[in-house]
Design a protein around this motif. Sequence first.
Motif, short mmCIF file in Angstrom:
data_model
loop_
_atom_site.label_atom_id
_atom_site.label_comp_id
_atom_site.label_asym_id
_atom_site.label_seq_id
_atom_site.Cartn_x
_atom_site.Cartn_y
_atom_site.Cartn_z
N LYS A 734 49.52 45.78 30.43
CA LYS A 734 50.00 45.76 31.81
C LYS A 734 48.91 45.24 32.76
O LYS A 734 49.16 44.42 33.65
CB LYS A 734 50.43 47.18 32.21
CG LYS A 734 51.24 47.20 33.48
CD LYS A 734 51.77 48.61 33.73
CE LYS A 734 52.50 48.67 35.06
NZ LYS A 734 52.88 50.06 35.39
N THR A 735 47.68 45.68 32.50
CA THR A 735 46.56 45.28 33.34
C THR A 735 46.33 43.76 33.23
O THR A 735 46.07 43.07 34.23
CB THR A 735 45.29 46.05 32.91
OG1 THR A 735 45.59 47.44 32.86
CG2 THR A 735 44.13 45.80 33.88
N GLU A 736 46.42 43.28 31.95
CA GLU A 736 46.23 41.84 31.73
C GLU A 736 47.27 41.02 32.51
O GLU A 736 46.96 39.96 33.06
CB GLU A 736 46.32 41.51 30.24
CG GLU A 736 45.05 41.89 29.48
CD GLU A 736 45.22 41.80 27.97
OE1 GLU A 736 44.20 41.63 27.29
OE2 GLU A 736 46.37 41.89 27.48
N GLU A 737 48.48 41.56 32.54
CA GLU A 737 49.56 40.87 33.30
C GLU A 737 49.19 40.75 34.78
O GLU A 737 49.35 39.70 35.40
CB GLU A 737 50.88 41.61 33.14
CG GLU A 737 51.56 41.32 31.81
CD GLU A 737 52.68 42.30 31.51
OE1 GLU A 737 53.07 43.10 32.40
OE2 GLU A 737 53.15 42.29 30.35
N ILE A 738 48.66 41.86 35.33
CA ILE A 738 48.31 41.87 36.75
C ILE A 738 47.24 40.84 37.04
O ILE A 738 47.25 40.14 38.05
CB ILE A 738 47.86 43.29 37.17
CG1 ILE A 738 49.06 44.25 37.14
CG2 ILE A 738 47.18 43.28 38.56
CD1 ILE A 738 48.70 45.70 37.25
N PHE A 739 46.27 40.73 36.09
CA PHE A 739 45.14 39.83 36.33
C PHE A 739 45.33 38.45 35.70
O PHE A 739 44.34 37.74 35.47
CB PHE A 739 43.84 40.46 35.81
CG PHE A 739 43.35 41.60 36.65
CD1 PHE A 739 42.74 41.33 37.90
CD2 PHE A 739 43.47 42.92 36.25
CE1 PHE A 739 42.29 42.39 38.67
CE2 PHE A 739 43.02 43.96 37.03
CZ PHE A 739 42.43 43.72 38.25
N THR A 740 46.59 38.07 35.37
CA THR A 740 46.83 36.81 34.66
C THR A 740 46.12 35.62 35.34
O THR A 740 45.40 34.86 34.67
CB THR A 740 48.34 36.51 34.61
OG1 THR A 740 49.00 37.68 34.16
CG2 THR A 740 48.64 35.36 33.66
N ALA A 741 46.27 35.54 36.64
CA ALA A 741 45.69 34.42 37.38
C ALA A 741 44.18 34.39 37.25
O ALA A 741 43.58 33.36 36.94
CB ALA A 741 46.10 34.51 38.85
N GLU A 742 43.54 35.56 37.47
CA GLU A 742 42.09 35.68 37.39
C GLU A 742 41.58 35.29 36.01
O GLU A 742 40.56 34.60 35.88
CB GLU A 742 41.68 37.12 37.68
CG GLU A 742 41.85 37.55 39.14
CD GLU A 742 40.93 36.74 40.06
OE1 GLU A 742 41.47 36.13 40.99
OE2 GLU A 742 39.70 36.72 39.81
N ILE A 743 42.32 35.83 34.98
CA ILE A 743 41.90 35.59 33.60
C ILE A 743 41.94 34.08 33.31
O ILE A 743 41.00 33.53 32.74
CB ILE A 743 42.78 36.38 32.61
CG1 ILE A 743 42.52 37.90 32.77
CG2 ILE A 743 42.48 35.97 31.17
CD1 ILE A 743 43.55 38.78 32.11
N GLN A 744 43.00 33.44 33.77
CA GLN A 744 43.14 32.00 33.53
C GLN A 744 42.04 31.23 34.26
O GLN A 744 41.42 30.33 33.71
CB GLN A 744 44.52 31.53 33.99
CG GLN A 744 45.57 31.81 32.92
CD GLN A 744 46.94 31.32 33.30
OE1 GLN A 744 47.17 30.85 34.44
NE2 GLN A 744 47.87 31.42 32.38
N ARG A 745 41.82 31.61 35.50
CA ARG A 745 40.84 30.91 36.32
C ARG A 745 39.43 31.02 35.75
O ARG A 745 38.65 30.09 35.74
CB ARG A 745 40.89 31.47 37.75
CG ARG A 745 40.11 30.64 38.77
CD ARG A 745 40.31 31.18 40.18
NE ARG A 745 39.89 32.57 40.31
CZ ARG A 745 38.62 32.93 40.45
NH1 ARG A 745 37.64 32.04 40.45
NH2 ARG A 745 38.30 34.21 40.58
#
Lengths: 870, 138
Positions: A734-745
Amino acid sequence: MGKKKQNIEISITDLNAIARIGYWQLDTKAGIYLLDNISCEILQLPHDTVLTKNEKPPNCSNQDKWNHIQDLLNQAIVHKTSFNHELMVVLPEGKELWILLIGKGDYSNGECISISGMLQDITDRKVSEKELSNKKRLLDYTENKANLGHWKWDLTMNLITCSENISRVIGTPFGKPITIEKLTEGIHPEDLEYTLKHLKNAVKNKYFKTLVHRFIFENGVERVIQVLGEPIFNDKDELTGFMCSSQDITARKHFENELLKRNQLFNVAQEKAQFGYWQWDPHTNFVTCSDNMARVLSVKENEQFPLSKLLQDVHPKDVDYFNDCLNNIVRTKSFEGFLHRIIVHGRTRYIQVYGKVNTNKDGSVLHVLGISQDVTNQKRIENELVSKNQLLNFAEEISKIGNWQWDLSTNIIRWSANLYRIFEINENDEIIFDTYFTHIHPEDRKMVTTKINNLRENKIFERVIHRIVLHDGSIKTVELLATVNVDKSGNLIEMIGTLQDVSEQRAQEIKFKGLLESAPNATLILGAGNIVEMINKEAVNLFGYTSEELVGKSVETLIPLRLKEKRAPHKERFLANPKIQKIDIGEDFYMKDKAGNEIPVEVTLGPLRIKGGLIISMVIRDISTERSAERKILKAKNDLELLTKELTAQNHQLADFTQITSHNLRAPVSNLNSLVEIYKMMEDEEDRKELFTKFETVISHLTLTLNTLIEALSAKSHTSLERNDLSFRDTLTKTEEIFTAEIQRTNAVITSDFSEVNSICYHKIYLESIFQNLIGNALKYKSRTHAPQIEVYSKLIDGKVVLSFKDNGLGIDLKKHGHKIFGLNKVFHNHPEAKGIGLFMTKTQIEAMGGKITVNSEVDQGSTFSIHFI
Amino acid sequence: MQNPFHLCIIDDDDIYRFTIIQSAKFSKIEHKTSVFPNGEEAITCITDNLNNPDNLPHLILLDIDMPIMDGFQFLKDYQAIESKLSRPISIYMVSSSVDPEDIEKAKSYTSVVDYLSKPLKSDKLKEIMERTLQNLNV
């Protein structure tokens, strides 16, 4: 003189008539027989009958018989001898007549002129003889059957006449006398010499001792013959011969040999048992005895000796007694055993004599058979027994114990002396079961009967203490113990036991019991083997067992099994050094009541050494109340500690708040104050406009701070938040979903390992907040040179779940900032977005749930945040 | 004045910095101002200018709570180089903290002249600026 002679002649004639003896005369020349009246009467011929030589008398059965008589007479005439013939004639009636014909010739100038003779009716004698002959035949037959024969040894001729049976055996014609050589021909060569010697001795001693020899028959069979002999004396008391009988005793001998062997064994046994037997003939006063006794008496074996010899070793003081006993035995014809002493090698030994009187048919004493047994050892034992018995009596008296024996087959009851004393009964009174039973206190009778019946049936007897009532009405308390003896098939044959007057002990016991009862604590008295012997009322109350239920049982009944091992060392210590002490097993000691409930107790053991072993008094104090009070105190203490902890936590929070208020609230407020002051002093409107933007910044900062504080306060005030089983993996996803944009960036790589533990019971929002804050931080404070690598993993450490977030970011200089890392509005980097709220909130939330958060970090290496859940 | 009065503000709060600069203007005392958002930048500057008294401030207003290096950490580092200074500097700690612990701690540093809590009013600022000037002249 003439007259006298005539008188005699008349008398002779009378006697002859009575003896039926007649006279006759033959005139040889004329050939005529002259018969007197008696002769005529014998022959049943008329008086004065004249018989001629050539003509047979009318009553002679045939001519041949008469001619035979004439021949006999003629022979006598020719040989000038006398004759003596027994003849049988048949009378006209057919009756047999036996006559004895005796006569001799009268010679004149060498020529026989006449024959005079005597004629006697011997019919009666002949009948007897015939009967005898018949009997003899029967005897021979018997002899034959019984392998018995007899023979007569005539010493004058040194010839032997044998019975038909022996003649046949020896192989000689019956009736012909034989020599000793011939008689002994068949005797076994090995036995011949001593047989001949035996015969010689018999002649010498005028006494034929029984002779046994072997005999070899023609067919080679060997038999054993026993010879018995009786001497024959003439009227001058001279030995003329022996009348002997021989009997084949092979079978018996065989048996005897067996017996002999046994006898040898018996002799050995005799010597072992130190007894010998002897036979005394009161008439001759001679004694024979067994070999072993002969050796003891130093007499030759198998020889008789005078009675005095038998008495040689008898103790001088016992000689008269010995004689008296023997006389008494002869007089009463019954052997009453007696005991006497002998002195052998200067030592006194005790001899017990038993025996038997043998009488003949008439009832007169033949001999006395005695068995003397050395009972010195028994006597010694007996003496010991007597002295022991005295001791026992004494001991019984002292200890007030009596013993009894009840033979169930004869119903005879025997009491020891002291038992009489205990019951105060005359010692001569006969004891029957009722003697005892009637003394039992009426209230106790049923109980005692039950116990005795139990003993009869199950052969088990428990001791029973009961009261007895004496004749004077006084009461004693006695303890009865009993056991049984059974025969091989298990039948009761006897009951034996003891009875002890325990009145005094009882009184003591009652006194003791009274003391025991009055004891304020539960008390057990333990005997050997830790068996409960006595308990008091308090113990009954404490354990819920009745006294009857507990007495006789092991004390272990009252102790939980789980304490067994822990008690062992204490037990050992106590037994090694028994002194008053408390049971200390290093932790609380418990005992167990009847219902199985464990009771916390304090136990004091008091040892008492007695002769029989160790008696232990066990004083048990129920400390349930104390324990529960203690528990309450403990709980209160724990509560206090918890409270203190909470308060400390609250203090920390308060400290946090002080920090927050001073730094995070006072700062914007003071800024506001400063700005207001500046605003007042400012005159330029442009400047004032610029100033308002500052106001807006401060106010929005202040609003954020206040909101965070409210959030934190609400977290801290909700210590009992709803908890659910939450999956670490799901939360991470769930946390990874929230930070999807950050993780990609940032090209961040997030790995995880929840294999050790994947779930926690936690408040959902908080757990999500923790993940978001820590992963968010890791992404935010990433290294300037490389992409973030974040590892999230869970571990079980000491049973506690530890969740860690490891990054390779900027890291924090913990030396400088460690103390304020989780503070509000603390920022450690000149990062545009660092607001100093995330870690503060994370910490607040974790602590609100009872856990803690730690950090490990190095500048430019990265940080690891670990959440320790409880 | 060849060498005008040099005021230094070490604080991460830009609003505060703005108010001090304004208040200093109101004092009418000739001065120049330097600003550092944390202790580290300030100590670096001082260390660089140990032998260059013209670039050293006369008065420092030091905040406690700052990122990277806070006021106390700055003081520690400052003590290490104080003896090497070609000219003394008056340091006042100015913080919103009213925590006695902080105040005690601040006063324990001999380098610190006084501890002042925010907000720092204009006349108070004027006062310490004047006092610092006086000390310099004596």
